[in-house]
Design a protein around this motif. Structure first.
Motif, short mmCIF file in Angstrom:
data_model
loop_
_atom_site.label_atom_id
_atom_site.label_comp_id
_atom_site.label_asym_id
_atom_site.label_seq_id
_atom_site.Cartn_x
_atom_site.Cartn_y
_atom_site.Cartn_z
N MET A 54 0.84 -1.20 0.00
CA MET A 54 0.00 0.00 0.00
C MET A 54 0.88 1.26 0.00
O MET A 54 0.54 2.27 -0.64
N ASN A 55 2.01 1.21 0.67
CA ASN A 55 2.93 2.34 0.70
C ASN A 55 3.48 2.64 -0.70
O ASN A 55 3.69 3.81 -1.05
N VAL A 56 3.68 1.59 -1.49
CA VAL A 56 4.18 1.78 -2.86
C VAL A 56 3.25 2.70 -3.65
O VAL A 56 3.69 3.51 -4.47
N ILE A 57 1.94 2.57 -3.40
CA ILE A 57 0.97 3.39 -4.14
C ILE A 57 0.40 4.52 -3.27
O ILE A 57 -0.66 5.07 -3.56
N ALA A 58 1.13 4.84 -2.19
CA ALA A 58 0.81 5.99 -1.33
C ALA A 58 -0.59 5.91 -0.74
O ALA A 58 -1.31 6.91 -0.65
N LEU A 59 -0.97 4.72 -0.30
CA LEU A 59 -2.27 4.53 0.33
C LEU A 59 -2.12 3.86 1.68
O LEU A 59 -1.08 3.25 2.00
N ARG A 60 -3.16 3.98 2.47
CA ARG A 60 -3.26 3.24 3.73
C ARG A 60 -4.62 2.56 3.75
O ARG A 60 -5.59 3.08 3.22
N ARG A 61 -4.67 1.41 4.38
CA ARG A 61 -5.94 0.68 4.49
C ARG A 61 -7.02 1.58 5.10
O ARG A 61 -6.80 2.21 6.14
N PRO A 62 -8.21 1.65 4.50
CA PRO A 62 -9.31 2.39 5.12
C PRO A 62 -9.71 1.76 6.45
O PRO A 62 -9.69 0.54 6.60
N SER B 238 -9.60 -2.43 -1.10
CA SER B 238 -8.58 -1.51 -1.59
C SER B 238 -7.92 -2.14 -2.83
O SER B 238 -8.29 -3.24 -3.24
N PRO B 239 -6.94 -1.46 -3.43
CA PRO B 239 -6.23 -2.09 -4.55
C PRO B 239 -5.57 -3.43 -4.21
O PRO B 239 -5.26 -4.22 -5.10
N MET B 240 -5.39 -3.70 -2.91
CA MET B 240 -4.82 -4.99 -2.52
C MET B 240 -5.75 -6.14 -2.85
O MET B 240 -5.32 -7.29 -2.93
N GLY B 241 -7.04 -5.85 -3.03
CA GLY B 241 -7.97 -6.92 -3.42
C GLY B 241 -7.56 -7.54 -4.74
O GLY B 241 -7.49 -8.77 -4.87
N TYR B 242 -7.26 -6.68 -5.73
CA TYR B 242 -6.77 -7.19 -7.01
C TYR B 242 -5.45 -7.91 -6.83
O TYR B 242 -5.23 -9.00 -7.39
N THR B 243 -4.56 -7.32 -6.04
CA THR B 243 -3.21 -7.87 -5.90
C THR B 243 -3.25 -9.26 -5.29
O THR B 243 -2.55 -10.18 -5.75
N ILE B 244 -4.03 -9.44 -4.24
CA ILE B 244 -4.14 -10.75 -3.60
C ILE B 244 -4.72 -11.77 -4.58
O ILE B 244 -4.22 -12.90 -4.70
N LYS B 245 -5.75 -11.39 -5.29
CA LYS B 245 -6.34 -12.31 -6.27
C LYS B 245 -5.32 -12.72 -7.32
O LYS B 245 -5.23 -13.90 -7.70
#
Length: 318
Positions: A171-179, A187-194
């Protein structure tokens, strides 16, 4: 790899900064209920200024654990891993420290380019590996496919217990933090994990889930754990002991899944209906084997099992 180092024995993997002075006693006395694996962290959990203190403390921990293991203790300990700050620190530890009581290393910022350095330091030891996927390359499916293909054919393959997904770093790579009120999958991690499950899971690598850093929001964590299980992840990083029981509970197998798994493995039918769903042994067999392996470690969620099925009747098939 020994059975003790199966990815299904990781459970909630608790990260503890190497600066803590109670790590050895926590391990020796099993002070943390339900703990199956622990990572002594020298990376993100330790500030630059505290690295010398952390390394000194680690030497004391290693000496205490090695002496206890030599005396015959350790069979009931959790699995113990060290996460060095970088490969240079890892090399120094494997060359000079007594790691006889340590099960393996968690490899930070793992990439295809860093593989040779990590393998060179681990190959002549007993240590297993848990590479952490947490760099910019992880978002590139082509680079992940190349990494997975390389690891599958590499001599390190048999040393890899699981690949850890580093959620906060990614998440830090894309300048985000978990809501705060959403799961990581929202979050975008949903795509990444899949994507990682598709790339690495199809090659039979186990993956663990990132930490849920909102320690007191149990509802978000429980929703996230349900999604972790739906994605086939084998464990989850924990940063507080109060997360362990929740992770353990999520890893238990439901009676319905347990019953379906046994029927799938024992049926001579090509397709059949069970509990309102289609079961097809040709395509559901691998799922069934994993369900039963998980049940052997974590148990079945309900006390009363369906159709009188008992876990002890299962012998894993290859």
């Amino acid at each position: 790899m020994t059975k003790r180092l199966s990815p299904y024995h990781l459970g909630a993997t608790l990260y503890m900064p190497a600066t803590r002075t109670d790590i050895a006693s926590s391990i020796l006395d099993n002070k943390i209920a339900g703990l199956r694996s622990i990572v002594i962290c020298l990376e993100d959990a330790v500030s630059d200024a505290d690295v010398p203190l952390a390394l000194h403390n680690l030497q004391q921990i290693l000496h205490t654990l090695a002496a206890a293991k030599t005396a015959g203790y350790g069979a009931k300990w959790p699995l113990v891993f060290i996460r060095p700050r970088h490969s240079e620190m890892g090399r120094a530890l494997t060359a000079c420290a007594d790691l006889t009581a340590i099960d393996g290393l968690v490899l930070p910022k793992f990439t295809l380019a860093s593989l040779p350095a990590w393998w060179d330091m681990v190959k002549d030891t007993h240590l297993c590996m848990m590479p952490t996927l947490e760099t910019e390359e992880v978002f590139d499916v082509l680079q992940m496919r190349e990494l997975a293909t390389t690891l599958l054919a590499h001599p390190c393959h048999d040393r890899i217990i699981a690949l850890r997904i580093g959620g906060n770093d990614l998440m830090n790579v894309i300048a985000l933090r978990r809501p705060r009120n959403l799961t990581l999958y929202d979050s975008p991690m949903g795509y990444t994990i899949k994507m990682l499950v598709a790339v690495f899971g199809s090659r039979d690598f186990a993956l663990t889930s990132p930490v849920c850093e909102h320690i007191d929001d149990h509802q978000v964590m429980e929703r996230e754990l349900a999604l972790d299980m739906a994605h086939g992840l084998v464990g989850k990083t924990a940063i507080h002991p109060n997360q362990i029981a929740k992770i353990e509970r999520a890893l238990m197998v439901s009676p319905a899944d347990h019953a379906d798994a046994l029927r799938i493995l024992n049926s001579s039918q090509a397709v059949f209906k069970s509990q309102g769903a289609m079961c097809e042994p040709a395509t559901h067999r691998r799922w069934a084997l994993r369900v039963l392996e998980r049940a052997q470690v974590y148990g079945i969620a309900a006390d009363t099992l369906q159709d009188g099925v008992r876990l002890v009747t299962f012998t894993q098939q290859n």
